[in-house]
Design a protein around this motif. Structure first.
Motif, short mmCIF file in Angstrom:
data_model
loop_
_atom_site.label_atom_id
_atom_site.label_comp_id
_atom_site.label_asym_id
_atom_site.label_seq_id
_atom_site.Cartn_x
_atom_site.Cartn_y
_atom_site.Cartn_z
N CYS A 5 0.85 -1.18 0.00
CA CYS A 5 0.00 0.00 0.00
C CYS A 5 0.89 1.24 0.00
O CYS A 5 1.70 1.43 0.91
CB CYS A 5 -0.92 -0.01 1.21
SG CYS A 5 -2.14 1.33 1.17
N LEU A 6 0.76 2.05 -1.06
CA LEU A 6 1.50 3.29 -1.17
C LEU A 6 0.62 4.42 -0.64
O LEU A 6 -0.54 4.54 -1.06
CB LEU A 6 1.87 3.55 -2.63
CG LEU A 6 2.66 2.45 -3.33
CD1 LEU A 6 2.85 2.80 -4.79
CD2 LEU A 6 3.99 2.22 -2.64
N ILE A 7 1.15 5.20 0.28
CA ILE A 7 0.37 6.22 0.96
C ILE A 7 1.01 7.59 0.79
O ILE A 7 2.20 7.75 1.06
CB ILE A 7 0.25 5.89 2.47
CG1 ILE A 7 -0.38 4.52 2.67
CG2 ILE A 7 -0.51 6.97 3.21
CD1 ILE A 7 -0.33 4.01 4.09
N ILE A 33 9.28 4.63 5.06
CA ILE A 33 9.17 5.98 4.54
C ILE A 33 9.96 5.98 3.23
O ILE A 33 11.13 5.56 3.20
CB ILE A 33 9.71 7.01 5.53
CG1 ILE A 33 8.87 6.97 6.83
CG2 ILE A 33 9.70 8.41 4.94
CD1 ILE A 33 9.41 7.78 7.96
N VAL A 34 9.32 6.40 2.14
CA VAL A 34 9.92 6.28 0.82
C VAL A 34 9.90 7.63 0.09
O VAL A 34 9.23 8.57 0.51
CB VAL A 34 9.19 5.21 -0.03
CG1 VAL A 34 9.33 3.84 0.60
CG2 VAL A 34 7.72 5.55 -0.22
N THR A 35 10.63 7.68 -1.01
CA THR A 35 10.61 8.85 -1.88
C THR A 35 9.81 8.53 -3.13
O THR A 35 9.57 7.37 -3.45
CB THR A 35 12.04 9.26 -2.30
OG1 THR A 35 12.63 8.18 -3.02
CG2 THR A 35 12.89 9.60 -1.09
N GLY A 36 9.39 9.55 -3.83
CA GLY A 36 8.60 9.36 -5.04
C GLY A 36 7.20 9.90 -4.83
O GLY A 36 6.97 10.77 -3.99
N ARG A 37 6.24 9.36 -5.58
CA ARG A 37 4.88 9.89 -5.48
C ARG A 37 4.20 9.53 -4.16
O ARG A 37 3.24 10.15 -3.76
CB ARG A 37 4.03 9.45 -6.66
CG ARG A 37 3.68 8.00 -6.66
CD ARG A 37 2.72 7.71 -7.80
NE ARG A 37 2.34 6.32 -7.76
CZ ARG A 37 2.37 5.52 -8.79
NH1 ARG A 37 2.77 5.96 -9.95
NH2 ARG A 37 2.00 4.27 -8.67
N ALA A 38 4.71 8.49 -3.49
CA ALA A 38 4.18 8.10 -2.17
C ALA A 38 5.17 8.54 -1.09
O ALA A 38 6.36 8.69 -1.35
CB ALA A 38 3.96 6.60 -2.11
N ASP A 39 4.65 8.74 0.10
CA ASP A 39 5.49 9.10 1.25
C ASP A 39 5.79 7.90 2.14
O ASP A 39 6.83 7.83 2.77
CB ASP A 39 4.79 10.17 2.09
CG ASP A 39 4.52 11.43 1.29
OD1 ASP A 39 5.48 12.02 0.76
OD2 ASP A 39 3.33 11.82 1.17
N ILE A 40 4.83 6.96 2.19
CA ILE A 40 4.94 5.79 3.05
C ILE A 40 4.54 4.57 2.24
O ILE A 40 3.57 4.61 1.47
CB ILE A 40 4.03 5.92 4.29
CG1 ILE A 40 4.37 7.18 5.08
CG2 ILE A 40 4.12 4.68 5.17
CD1 ILE A 40 3.34 7.53 6.15
N SER A 41 5.27 3.48 2.44
CA SER A 41 4.92 2.20 1.82
C SER A 41 4.69 1.20 2.94
O SER A 41 5.50 1.10 3.87
CB SER A 41 6.07 1.73 0.92
OG SER A 41 5.81 0.45 0.42
#
Length: 79
Positions: A5-7, A33-41
């Motif tokens: 789930c990308l949030i 916590i990720v970079t890109g169009r999502a903030d949290i995976s």
């Protein structure tokens, strides 16, 4: 069954959302916590109904703007 789930969250709200997500331990297996169009995976593992219910619960968190859920599928390519 597993799902990713990308949030996306409101600016500056990543930490509070991660704290809320950590309390949902039943099927939440990993939070990143990720970079890109999502903030949290979030990696989820459970039945289809459990995953669906959890994503619906995520949408109730006011700091979350959008979610995108990627369901794992098994494909027989005949190899």
């Amino acid at each position: 069954m597993r799902a990713l789930c990308l949030i996306a969250v409101k600016p500056g709200k990543v930490d509070p959302v991660v704290k809320v997500l950590k309390k949902k331990r039943k099927i939440v297996k990993q939070i990143m916590i990720v970079t890109g169009r999502a903030d949290i995976s979030v990696v989820l593992q459970g039945t289809l109904d459990e995953i669906n219910s959890m994503v619906i619960d995520f949408k109730k968190i006011k700091e979350i703007v959008t979610t995108e859920t990627l369901m794992e599928v098994e494909v027989d390519l005949g190899w």
